[in-house]
Each structure stands twice: as structure tokens, then as C-alpha cells.
Design an enzyme around this catalytic site. Structure first.
Site, short mmCIF file in Angstrom:
data_model
loop_
_atom_site.label_atom_id
_atom_site.label_comp_id
_atom_site.label_asym_id
_atom_site.label_seq_id
_atom_site.Cartn_x
_atom_site.Cartn_y
_atom_site.Cartn_z
N TRP A 103 18.54 -4.91 1.59
CA TRP A 103 18.09 -3.57 2.02
C TRP A 103 19.12 -2.88 2.87
O TRP A 103 19.38 -1.68 2.70
CB TRP A 103 16.72 -3.68 2.71
N ASP A 173 15.46 0.35 9.97
CA ASP A 173 14.58 0.36 8.80
C ASP A 173 13.51 -0.71 9.03
O ASP A 173 13.74 -1.88 8.78
CB ASP A 173 15.39 0.05 7.54
N LYS A 197 3.95 -1.86 2.93
CA LYS A 197 3.87 -3.24 3.40
C LYS A 197 2.86 -3.36 4.55
O LYS A 197 1.87 -4.06 4.44
CB LYS A 197 5.26 -3.72 3.80
#
Lengths: 361, 361
Positions: A103, A173, A197
Site C-alpha cells: 500500500w 493511510d 475495513k
């Protein structure tokens, strides 16, 4: 399929059962209006109340100071990879990115289209064959910001401390860790998270940004990515993803009822400890992440005999334990245990793993 | 609040009752999996089947040729204002924009950040105090594309013909008309639509783009707005808005059951005729749009005595006719009557309007 299912999907992930029950019950009749919340104009007083309550509940949960704006946007975490750079790179157009996996690497790709990105290794020296996370870097004091991803879902790696970046704003993030425990928002210039999530369904991204970082966006920034414009319009420059925003609001209220982020942090640590302790004590399963860097949210584990992988997944599914296959880039198994996963689900997984290990030892 | 409600919201708008019933019934147990469709990974075979069926059903309904890609994106119509320019402006970086109202104006604002935009007046010569839509323009043959908005929701203005642009690709913002009648996709280079009127809930945008227009995006295009990258990844470069995509798929199946776009076009014309004919015959209400340019989807009307506006809205709501207030920029009333609105709803509105007129004449 078993009637009671524990869903270990990495995202979109399971939502709290109570939230889903309420959403189903009022699906076609919100606020006794005889219409769905998703059929309301975003400018209606009923929806504006939903939107405002969600923001306030998130502010309460995270203790977000008044000098931070909270935005509800579209485009997911990957959209924010670009939006962060467009909004924050500013005149010097350079930033430092700490990279620890998939990511944070993808965030670099988007920022490199827009400015000069320095990539900093997020890992420290090898210890007993395992690499802990780095805790200091040779940072550029003139960088617009330092970006990192506190939790990498693919490898199950997580920072359990906040990097020190001095006067350079830290951008995080937090797609996979937001709301999983208390944090000090003032340590960050900007926090963003895709919703799918720990917040709600996919299609929503939350951005928490310190006011003094606004108003330096590139001229070519699309208005839907322009934080200052969105802040001014209460995230309604355009039609927001209203149903996802509503569900996020239900999740925030659920988190408050659970006791807030302190209680969630205790629960999430207990869930992670339960699974890691079992794996570490086992000769049948393994996890190769340094103990200091192990994720509470995404717990990868490998069967030492990989030829049993298909049988494991098939029998787990039959036992109501679904979505345990590891990320396509790394294989193996992965249990994602976000806020909505109760400890009973982790216990059921450990019980199954133990039974499977004994049967196949 | 009346139990049976007709919701005239301009968007997010009502969805078909049958779709909402099905979605509610399987909200927490999709495909007998004991989890919600919104709790499935977008990479799971169950969700990929949902996504693929939605695309195929849309292709069937609109008869989309194989040389067009169909994308399911985030960011709404306003996100596409920027994405169209980023992807299609190309080396010359100039385009012609036909402007007829609020939405086409807003599209210009986003494109002007990225290139040279020529604004063309979308209206023709005044006739009896009303302006019909223009049918020809002094177009630039070297423009990358011509952009227009076939239906302007605020003023209730609609093109009932497709502008001729020669070899220059025509780009249409069909947010408020897509799927409301048959069209010939081959007349367009690109069609896009925010979902929240005729497709599904907000938070989803559909893009239909001719393949030869791809691969000329600006280097700084965010990957979530990059049509070529999204086409290559079946709209899953990042996590898509899975629940909105699923609902769109249910709407497409519902449209097929209704008889497809020919049947919808007949129905929508009948609905519009019913309301316009009543307004035109009335001394109490008015509509000031040229008859050739009247929208089938968004029907504004004014009470000649505006002091009765509040009473009208209040009594309409009590009668189960909600969201009739006109757009905040123009005032008055507006009935949005997209595909999901049955003719019974329009008849109920006309009956109420007639009763109100008689009581207040």
C-alpha cells in the site's frame, strides 16, 4: 454453508451484526418516512442530520480537535494517494514516503505523477532473520510531508508507534487501523482511510486534515479531490455516497456503545494475542513477522505443509470460517480481524486450526 | 406520513420498489452465504459474478457495441467532469462545450483547469418568449471532443435530438437520462452518468467509452480516474463501491423485466405528457420551458401565486407526495420522474394538484 459465519475478509470486510440488523430493519423506511435513506436528497434535512451526526460521533470517538476538518469523500484510499499529493505537495512539490509494503508503494506511484518523491525504507536491521520496523529516518526538513501506512494488510505488518517527523506534517493511510484503538490525532497533519475495513462499506473515504494544510492544492485538482472546497461545502460539493455515509454513522454509534476506542483497543489486542499465541506455540502453523511489527488487524499465517492449503480452506469454510485465503500476492492464510470481528470468531478459528492440525499432523 | 409515498426527489432518487424489496430480503444473506454482498471481497467469485452480470445486462439494455468499454467508477458525475478532460483532451488540449444550464456549466469549470475550453450557447432563437435548444454550432474540427448535457435537471431542459458533431467525438453527461429510452450508442464517443437518478444509489458513476479514445490520458491523471487503467482492470484498480454496483445490477435486471428501454421510453413519455398536459391546461400552474425542450425526467412547475408554495408543499407531503420543492437555485416546484416512478405516482400528483388548485382558486 453454516448458518453462523465468521467472515475474515480483508475488505470489504464484515460489519457489526447489530449495525446490519438495524440497517436491514429500516432499509425501506428510514425515520418513518416510508422511503430508504438512500432515496433521500443529500440536501434534505433528514440526510443532513445523518451526515452531521456521523461527523460528530467520529470527532467524539477520535477526540479530533476543532482545527481539523473531517471529510467524507469518494474514491477510496487509492483516490487519496493522489488527493494527498495534489492538496499537500505545494510549491516545492516534494515529499518523503516511508515504504513498508504494497500500500505504501502504491501511494508512491500516485504521488510520483505530481512531484518529487523520496522513498525511505520502513524496515530496520534484521534480528533473528526477522526485520522490525525502522523508527528513524534521514528526513528532508523541507519536504511538504512524510507519508506512511501504519498497517500493511498484505503482509500483516504494523507500526505500534508513531514516527517522529519534527515540524514536517505526518500523513497516515489508516485504512486498516482507523478506530481500532485510541490515537493522538495531533501527531498527524492528515489521516485518511478507505471505509471498507473499520468504518463501513466500500465507496467512502474519510479524511481528517489540519486546517493550516488546506488552500495549497494544485490548480488542476479535480474539485471532488479538493480538500478546501470539500471542507467549505461539508463534503457536498457533489452528491456524496449517502448510503455508505449513513452506515458509517451507524458503525460510529455502535463503537460508542462498545465503550469507544479504549475498549476496542483492549478487545483488538486480546483477539490478536489469542491468534498469535496459538500460532507461535504450534509446530503446524507459522508467522514470519517480527513480534514488534505484527498487525492487530490482519494476521497472516502459513501451514508448514502448504500442500494442505486447499483442504484447510475448504474445511474452514464448511465450519463457517470464510475468506481466510491470503492475499493473491503472498499466498498462505490471513485472518483479518477488524473491529466488527468478535473474539468468539477468533476463538472459533483457533479451535478449528487446532482440530485441523491434530487431524493432519 | 402516509404509508404509500411517491418520492419525486431529483437525486438521490427513488429506486424501483421490487429492487428495494429484494435488496432488503437478502441484505444479510446474499447467495445463501450468510453474509451481506457488501461484506464480500470485490475479488471473490461471488462478487465478480455480480459485477460481470451488471455490465452484461447494461450492455444488453443499451445495445453497447463491443468496441466500447463499460466502467463502474466512483466520484459521481462531477468526478467525470474532470476525468473526461484528463482522459480525452489529449495533445491539443482543447474542447468545445455546449452549455444549457447548471450542469454543463459545472463541467466547463472542471475542464478549464486542464485545457482550453470553448463555450457554445446551447439555446436557439427566442420563439414566443421561449428559447428552444440550438441544433447547430460553429464547431472546431480540431477539438478533442464536444461535450453536452442532454438533460439539465435544474431547469428541466432536455435535448430530444443528438447534436451532430461530424468526426469530433461527442461526449454526453447522461446522469439524468441514461436508460430512460433507447439511444444509439454509436453516435457518442463517451457517455457517463452518476448513478443516483436512473441507475442506483449515489456513489457510483457509469462510463461508456469508445476504445479508440483511451490511452491519451494526461500523465498526472489519478489512477482511479484513468479510463484505460480501469478498463484493463475491469474497474477494479481499487476497491469499487460494491454495494452500489450490486444495486445497479438489480435495477438493470428490473429494467429487462419491464421490457427494456423501448418500454421505458413509452412509459416515460406517457408520464411526462400526463403532467405537462395538465399544467398547460391549468390557469393555476405554469411551465416556461419551450415545448421542444421539455425534460421527460425533471418537470418544473410554478404556482402562479407563489405565496401558496409552502402550503402546496406541506399538503403534498401529507398526501404522500414528497420532495417536490424546486432546486434551490430556481425555486418553485419540480417533479423528478425517473424510471422508478410509476405512472400512478404522476397521476396521484396531478390529482393532488387539481384538488389544491380548486381549493385555492
Amino acid at each position: 454453508m453454516a448458518n453462523m459465519v465468521y467472515n475474515f475478509s480483508a475488505g470489504p470486510a464484515m460489519l457489526p451484526v447489530e449495525v446490519m440488523q438495524q440497517a436491514q430493519a429500516e432499509f425501506r423506511n428510514f425515520n418513518d418516512l416510508s422511503v430508504s435513506v438512500m432515496e433521500l436528497s443529500h440536501r434534505s434535512s433528514d440526510f443532513i442530520a445523518v451526515a452531521a451526526a456521523a461527523e460528530q460521533d467520529l470527532r467524539d470517538l477520535m477526540q479530533i480537535p476543532d482545527n481539523y476538518k473531517v471529510l467524507f469523500l469518494q474514491g477510496g484510499g487509492r483516490g487519496q494517494f493522489a488527493a494527498v499529493a495534489m492538496n499537500l505537495l505545494g510549491k516545492n512539490a516534494k515529499a518523503d514516503y516511508i515504504v513498508t509494503g504494497q500500500w505504501s508503494k502504491s501511494a508512491v506511484e500516485e504521488a510520483e505523477k505530481l512531484g518529487t518523491v523520496r522513498v525511505l525504507d520502513g524496515f530496520g536491521e534484521v534480528e533473528n532473520g526477522l526485520r522490525p520496523l525502522a523508527s528513524s529516518w534521514d528526513l528532508d526538513p523541507t519536504a511538504a510531508y512524510v507519508h506512511y501506512c501504519p498497517n500493511e494488510t498484505v503482509d500483516g505488518i504494523e507500526y505500534h508507534f508513531v514516527p517522529k517527523t519534527g515540524s514536517v506534517p505526518l500523513v497516515a493511510d489508516m485504512s486498516s487501523t482507523i478506530l481500532s484503538r485510541p490515537i493522538d490525532v495531533t501527531q498527524f497533519g492528515l489521516i485518511y482511510a478507505g471505509a471498507q475495513k473499520n468504518i463501513g462499506p466500500s465507496g467512502l473515504a474519510v479524511v481528517i486534515v489540519r486546517e493550516d494544510l488546506l488552500d495549497q492544492a494544485f490548480a488542476h485538482t479535480p474539485v471532488i479531490m479538493d480538500y478546501a472546497a470539500m471542507a467549505k461545502a461539508d463534503s457536498m460539493v457533489n452528491t456524496p455516497p449517502t448510503y455508505a455515509w449513513y452506515l458509517a454513522g451507524l458503525v460510529f454509534k455502535w463503537l460508542k456503545r462498545q465503550g469507544g476506542l479504549t475498549a476496542m483497543g483492549e478487545r483488538n489486542k486480546a483477539k490478536a494475542d489469542l491468534l498469535y499465541n496459538y500460532v507461535d506455540a504450534s509446530n503446524f502453523y507459522g508467522n514470519n513477522v517480527h513480534p514488534d511489527a505484527r498487525s492487530w488487524m490482519n494476521i497472516p499465517f502459513q501451514l508448514k505443509d502448504e500442500s494442505l492449503n486447499s483442504a484447510f480452506l475448504k474445511e474452514a469454510e464448511a465450519a463457517g470460517l470464510v475468506a481466510l485465503q491470503g492475499h493473491r500476492l503472498v499466498g498462505g492464510m490471513r485472518a483479518s480481524v477488524y473491529n466488527a470481528m468478535p473474539i468468539e470468531g477468533v476463538q472459533a478459528l483457533v479451535d478449528f486450526m487446532d482440530k485441523f492440525a491434530k487431524q493432519n499432523a
